[in-house]
Design an enzyme around this catalytic site. Structure first.
Site, PDB file in Angstrom:
ATOM      1  N   ASP A 174       0.866  -1.180   0.000  1.00  0.00           N
ATOM      2  CA  ASP A 174       0.000   0.000   0.000  1.00  0.00           C
ATOM      3  C   ASP A 174       0.904   1.233   0.000  1.00  0.00           C
ATOM      4  OD1 ASP A 174      -1.676   2.222   1.027  1.00  0.00           O
ATOM      5  OD2 ASP A 174      -3.159   0.648   1.341  1.00  0.00           O
ATOM      6  N   ILE A 175       0.638   2.196  -0.889  1.00  0.00           N
ATOM      7  CA  ILE A 175       1.506   3.374  -0.976  1.00  0.00           C
ATOM      8  C   ILE A 175       1.272   4.355   0.178  1.00  0.00           C
ATOM      9  CG2 ILE A 175       1.868   3.181  -3.468  1.00  0.00           C
ATOM     10  CD1 ILE A 175      -0.139   5.512  -3.801  1.00  0.00           C
TER      11      ILE A 175
ATOM     12  N   GLN B 254     -14.414   3.059   0.856  1.00  0.00           N
ATOM     13  CA  GLN B 254     -13.811   2.584  -0.396  1.00  0.00           C
ATOM     14  C   GLN B 254     -13.478   3.780  -1.279  1.00  0.00           C
ATOM     15  OE1 GLN B 254     -16.191  -0.069  -2.831  1.00  0.00           O
ATOM     16  NE2 GLN B 254     -14.423  -0.660  -4.070  1.00  0.00           N
TER      17      GLN B 254
ATOM     18  N   HIS C  57     -10.583  -5.153  -3.149  1.00  0.00           N
ATOM     19  CA  HIS C  57      -9.265  -5.330  -2.541  1.00  0.00           C
ATOM     20  C   HIS C  57      -9.389  -5.542  -1.045  1.00  0.00           C
ATOM     21  CE1 HIS C  57      -9.971  -0.957  -2.442  1.00  0.00           C
ATOM     22  NE2 HIS C  57      -9.121  -0.877  -1.421  1.00  0.00           N
TER      23      HIS C  57
ATOM     24  N   HIS D  77      -7.203  -5.065   2.434  1.00  0.00           N
ATOM     25  CA  HIS D  77      -6.041  -4.537   3.136  1.00  0.00           C
ATOM     26  C   HIS D  77      -5.568  -5.623   4.102  1.00  0.00           C
ATOM     27  CE1 HIS D  77      -6.484  -0.175   2.128  1.00  0.00           C
ATOM     28  NE2 HIS D  77      -7.726  -0.572   1.899  1.00  0.00           N
TER      29      HIS D  77
END
Length: 137
Positions: free
Chosen positions: A32-33, A95, A101, A103
């Site tokens: 995750d960025i 979202q 996706h 996490h």
């Protein structure tokens, strides 16, 4: 079918960079960025679906299996003390990227993350009413 405007579909296609940590024929896991903790990563199906509501059961099952594999790697390689799995479905649930996706958030005993809310105080009658609604009664 990929969505041409979806950033996660572009990562799957190799059109956008990502730090990929695991992949198989069904899923891709990447960092995750904007991580909440050290090692926070995302698991996505290679197939596009907007969210949990629209995901085929097979894709959802593959994301769950890949999330477990990643959680075990986090435990064994990063030494985390636990893991949170978080899926956000629709904007009301936070979202922001509309490709299913999960996490996978490694937790450490000394990390600063806390639950975002407090449990509701409800009585047994309210629980029974809600349960009845969910059962369709």
């Amino acid at each position: 079918m990929p969505d041409d405007d979806c950033i996660f579909c572009k990562i799957v296609a190799g059109e956008l960079p990502a730090e990929i940590v695991q992949e198989d024929e069904h899923t891709l896991a990447f960092m995750d960025i904007n991580p909440w903790t050290r090692g926070h990563a995302l698991v996505i199906p290679r197939n596009h679906s907007r969210n949990l509501y629209e995901a085929p059961e097979e894709d959802l099952a593959q994301v769950a299996l890949a999330s477990k594999r990643l959680a075990l790697s986090m435990r064994d390689r990063l030494g985390c003390d636990g893991v949170n799995l978080l899926n956000s479905c629709e904007p009301a649930a936070w979202q922001t990227v509309f490709h299913l996706h999960m996490h996978v958030i490694p937790r450490y005993d000394d990390d600063p993350l806390r639950l975002p809310g407090q449990p509701l105080q409800v009585d047994a009658d309210e629980l029974a009413r809600v349960a009845s609604e969910l059962r369709g009664g």
